[in-house]
Design an enzyme around this catalytic site. Structure first.
Site, PDB file in Angstrom:
ATOM      1  N   TRP A 121      12.884  30.548   6.657  1.00 45.41           N
ATOM      2  CA  TRP A 121      11.683  31.176   6.075  1.00 45.41           C
ATOM      3  C   TRP A 121      10.740  30.121   5.512  1.00 45.41           C
ATOM      4  O   TRP A 121       9.585  30.396   5.216  1.00 45.41           O
ATOM      5  CB  TRP A 121      12.086  32.185   4.993  1.00 45.41           C
ATOM      6  N   ASP A 122      11.225  28.894   5.390  1.00 51.79           N
ATOM      7  CA  ASP A 122      10.430  27.775   4.886  1.00 51.79           C
ATOM      8  C   ASP A 122       9.079  27.706   5.606  1.00 51.79           C
ATOM      9  O   ASP A 122       8.047  27.420   4.999  1.00 51.79           O
ATOM     10  CB  ASP A 122      11.159  26.434   5.131  1.00 51.79           C
TER      11      ASP A 122
ATOM     12  N   LYS B 140      19.433  29.459  -8.323  1.00 47.71           N
ATOM     13  CA  LYS B 140      19.249  28.228  -7.560  1.00 47.71           C
ATOM     14  C   LYS B 140      17.775  27.852  -7.456  1.00 47.71           C
ATOM     15  O   LYS B 140      17.399  26.696  -7.546  1.00 47.71           O
ATOM     16  CB  LYS B 140      19.833  28.430  -6.162  1.00 47.71           C
ATOM     17  N   GLN B 141      16.923  28.855  -7.229  1.00 50.67           N
ATOM     18  CA  GLN B 141      15.514  28.546  -6.941  1.00 50.67           C
ATOM     19  C   GLN B 141      14.650  29.741  -7.299  1.00 50.67           C
ATOM     20  O   GLN B 141      15.162  30.843  -7.491  1.00 50.67           O
ATOM     21  CB  GLN B 141      15.356  28.209  -5.463  1.00 50.67           C
TER      22      GLN B 141
ATOM     23  N   GLU C 223      20.087  31.819  -3.635  1.00 49.48           N
ATOM     24  CA  GLU C 223      21.302  31.968  -2.830  1.00 49.48           C
ATOM     25  C   GLU C 223      22.589  31.924  -3.649  1.00 49.48           C
ATOM     26  O   GLU C 223      23.669  32.102  -3.095  1.00 49.48           O
ATOM     27  CB  GLU C 223      21.348  30.870  -1.755  1.00 49.48           C
TER      28      GLU C 223
HETATM   29  C1  BGC Z   1      17.455  27.148   0.317  1.00 47.50           C
HETATM   30  C2  BGC Z   1      16.780  28.093   1.295  1.00 47.50           C
HETATM   31  C3  BGC Z   1      16.078  27.275   2.348  1.00 47.50           C
HETATM   32  C4  BGC Z   1      17.038  26.305   3.011  1.00 47.50           C
HETATM   33  C5  BGC Z   1      16.351  25.398   3.999  1.00 47.50           C
HETATM   34  C6  BGC Z   1      18.383  26.221   1.067  1.00 47.50           C
HETATM   35  O1  BGC Z   1      18.926  25.300   0.183  1.00 47.50           O
HETATM   36  O2  BGC Z   1      18.174  27.885  -0.640  1.00 47.50           O
HETATM   37  O3  BGC Z   1      15.850  28.911   0.624  1.00 47.50           O
HETATM   38  O4  BGC Z   1      15.516  28.114   3.290  1.00 47.50           O
HETATM   39  O5  BGC Z   1      17.639  25.498   2.036  1.00 47.50           O
HETATM   40  O6  BGC Z   1      15.345  24.652   3.384  1.00 47.50           O
END
Ligand code: BGC
Length: 727
Positions: free
Chosen positions: A318-319, A566-567, A460
């Site tokens: 999704w980035d 996490k984010q 996540e």
């Molecule tokens: C993140 C995801 C991201 C992926 C690739 C993961 O660490 O939690 O949101 O899409 O890395 O960048």
């Protein structure tokens, strides 16, 4: 600092080898070439990483992007000593990446055989001919010395999970080498060419050319060489194409290449006055985005680690849609369209995935490769204590990916006014995504609403949660967008609309009754059902509880029973739906979630930066912006999750840096018809200048303090701080 165009380092530390490989990366969307020295090999992580070319690593279930043999390999031998920077301490060393022109340079002086021998090399990955790499190599010594040059194709490849290629045929003759390879699983062919120019009397064999040079004191010896990498449709005519490049020669190729970069910067540069550090970091981020964008194909996405290697299997996440697409839709419509058409082209894979999990419609891959089948494995992380694979649910439950794609498509249509994308498969893709969400959802009659249960949101660390606010609102928007897109198609192509002809009662009902979590009495939106009941601890506390470095906090790990995330998750949602929440709500949630956020993903800081800029926390915004924009300069990111290596470049953060500068500080936002600019620049920034494509108008925007000047408006509408701009 030369206006931020040169990334340079004097001196050499062995510990830099890995970081510099990513930091000094060259690329052209077809391939990436790591910032390694010409004499390096697999051990020093050389990689010619290929976009959109995947295969299974031998004896594994791990499908990842393929690295090609290195056609620029070159080393000098003096006496018995190979002049290899990774083995010999140099007298002087300098590495430079010129991001204005996409050119890499190094200059290294070694003291060997009683002489200071200096190697200078300049190289680029051609932006004008996607299959071509070029190198100019120069040696000079301060005393007479005999040297041997060994140059050719190095087929000893750095593969992180296992071998991908077998070798079918080799040619080495007349300063020319050619290697035909085959991938181990699909048997796809890859052809690598190499030719050296300006050399006499070389011995050719084993893909190498070896020649001796009687180097006279202070007299330069120079040669050039070209490499060519071909696969898939570019295999046809590959030899002719390569030999054409050889005929053109290094200098012509170099000026063509520079001309393309000039055009790129003409539309994408952002000029900041008053802050050299931010200027450099932002330009560097833009450089990365442009060097990995699929300029020539709608068959591949942008990998989460760009073209810096095989980490994250070379797959797109999704980035792309949520972090990089805004940059492309405003500066390079062609690349933006290619990226979205890649999703249209991989719809069959998304439909297979939905079917595999028992749903209808399209469930896009969490880790998407060339077919759209999900490359994410069910065991995506290794437990650091037992070294056993951990069951992760990223593949099964990160359903927001399908909504992110719908959302991005609609933004592309609105900003470019190119609604033809809907007729080229976009509308159908939206329909299939909505069908997936409808069949995934659960209707609760006693609440008269649909809910999305058992999902993973952006954070996540909390798997399998119910009603993740980000996911629910994204899906609600995807439903609304589909219905809007449908009426748009009815206007632009009644015929297409007629043929589309679907029963949609369920879609209207779903759009109306899908539950979207709302702010509570304190204005806080709960990240998911039950989040507030979790243990109230911050990442700092969790860090102290760790038993081992790189311990994974997700799954059943440390963070899963706590509020630590996490984010950006709710804050990501506030960033995406900026026009839908008041400043009061944004402030309340930013303040509430910020202390709990680990920023364990490079996608996080930019979301906090943009929302901080909107609520007037400019210093916070600036710090988070710099963290994002410098991520690939400093290399300050996680290198491991469990025992999994995750190093490389961070294109989502690169996109996030542009988003923060333009959407955050310059305050650019838009509705269907109006682009608004409401700047709030950091204190140091005297002015900011950039270009945007807005519905076909090429706008030039200059912001000085709170003054905004816009040139290039024809029949579009632009407002400044909400007031119609009149020049
Ligand atoms: C993140 C995801 C991201 C992926 C690739 C993961 O660490 O939690 O949101 O899409 O890395 O960048």
């Amino acid at each position: 600092m030369t206006n931020g165009w040169l990334i340079a380092k004097e001196g050499f530390e062995p510990a830099d080898i890995e970081l510099h490989g990513s930091k000094y990366l060259l690329g052209n969307g077809f391939m990436g070439y790591r910032g390694t020295m010409e004499e390096y090999g697999a051990k020093q992580l050389v990689a010619v990483n290929l976009a959109g070319f995947f295969d299974l690593a031998e004896n594994t279930d791990w499908r990842e992007s393929v690295n090609a043999p290195n056609p620029l390999y070159t080393v000098i031998i003096a006496g018995d000593t190979e002049l290899n920077l990774s083995c010999i301490k140099p007298i002087k060393h300098r590495q430079i990446l010129d991001i204005k022109n996409g050119i890499h340079k190094r200059e290294t002086t070694f003291f060997v055989c009683g002489a200071n021998i200096t190697v200078k090399a300049e190289r680029f990955v051609s932006m004008s001919r996607k299959n071509i790499l070029a190198l100019r190599y120069t040696v000079i010594a301060d005393k007479d010395v005999m040297i041997t040059v060994k140059t050719g194709i190095d087929k000893n490849i750095w593969d992180i999970s296992g071998r991908h290629l077998s070798y079918v045929n080799e040619v080495s003759e007349d300063n020319y080498a050619e290697l035909i390879c085959k991938t181990v699983q699909l048997k796809n062919r890859l052809r690598v060419f190499e030719k050296i120019i300006g050399v006499k009397n070389a011995t050719n064999g084993n893909l190498l050319h070896i020649f001796n040079i009687d180097l006279k004191a202070n007299k330069e010896f120079e040669f050039t060489k070209l490499g060519g990498i071909y696969h898939s449709e570019s295999l046809d005519n590959s030899k002719t194409d390569f030999l054409n490049a050889v005929n053109s020669g290094y200098d012509v190729l170099k000026s063509e290449h520079i001309a393309v970069w000039e055009n790129i910067w003409e539309t994408s540069d952002v000029v900041i006055e008053g802050d050299d550090e931010a200027q450099q970091a932002l330009r560097y981020s833009i450089y990365h985005l442009c060097s990995i964008a699929p300029h020539n194909t709608d068959r591949c996405g942008i990998p989460a680690r760009g073209l810096s290697g095989q980490v994250y299997k070379g797959a797109a996440f999704w980035d792309t849609e949520m972090f990089m697409l805004p940059f492309f839709q405003f500066t390079d419509k062609n690349a933006a369209r290619n990226l979205l058409m890649y999703r249209v082209n991989t719809l069959p894979g998304a439909k297979r995935k939905a079917n595999e999990f028992g749903f209808e419609g399209a469930f896009f891959a969490w880790e998407s490769q060339e077919t759209g089948d999900d490359a994410c494995t069910l065991f995506n992380v290794n437990d650091i204590f037992t070294n056993r694979p951990l069951r992760t649910y990223f593949k099964d439950k990160q359903i927001h990916i399908s909504a992110d794609i719908v959302f991005a498509m609609w933004d592309y249509c609105r900003t470019t006014d190119d609604y033809s994308l809907l007729l080229d498969g976009g509308l159908n893709l939206m329909y299939e995504c909505l069908r997936f969400f409808y069949t995934y959802s659960c209707f609760k009659p006693y609440k008269n609403r649909y809910e999305l249960l058992d999902v993973i949101g952006p954070d996540e660390y909390h798997e399998r949660v119910n009603n993740n606010a980000f996911t629910n609102i994204m899906v609600k928007h995807a439903a609304d967008i589909f219905l809007l897109a449908l009426s748009r198609v009815r206007e632009i192509s009644p015929q297409y609309f007629k043929e589309f002809n679907k029963d949609l009662d369920w879609a209207y009902d779903f759009a109306e009754k899908l539950y979207v979590p709302q702010p509570d009495e304190n204005g806080i939106i709960e990240q998911f059902d039950g989040y507030f009941q979790l243990e109230d601890v911050t990442p700092e506390v969790l860090k102290a509880r760790e038993l081992k470095e790189n311990e994974y906090w997700g799954g059943h790990g440390l963070a899963s029973t706590t509020r630590t995330l996490k984010q950006a998750d709710v804050v990501m949602m506030l960033n995406v739906f900026r026009n839908e929440y008041s400043t009061v709500i944004k402030k309340a949630n930013w303040e509430f979630y910020e202390p709990y956020t680990e920023h364990g993903s490079s996608l996080s800081a930019c979301a906090y930066a943009i929302v901080a800029a909107e609520i007037g926390y400019i210093d916070w915004a600036y710090n988070y912006f710099m963290k994002t924009a410098k991520v690939d300069l400093t290399g300050n990111t996680k290198q491991y999750v469990g025992s999994q290596y995750i190093g490389g470049t961070h294109p989502a953060a690169n996109g996030g840096a542009w988003n923060t500068a333009v959407l955050g500080f310059a305050g650019v936002s838009f509705t269907d018809n109006i682009l608004d600019i409401s700047p709030r620049l950091p204190k140091k920034w005297r002015s900011m200048k950039f270009k945007l494509n807005w519905k076909g108008d090429k706008l030039s925007i200059t912001i000085t303090g709170e003054q905004v000047k816009v040139c290039g408006i024809t029949d579009t509408r632009v407002t400044v701080y909400g007031k119609e701009y009149s020049g």
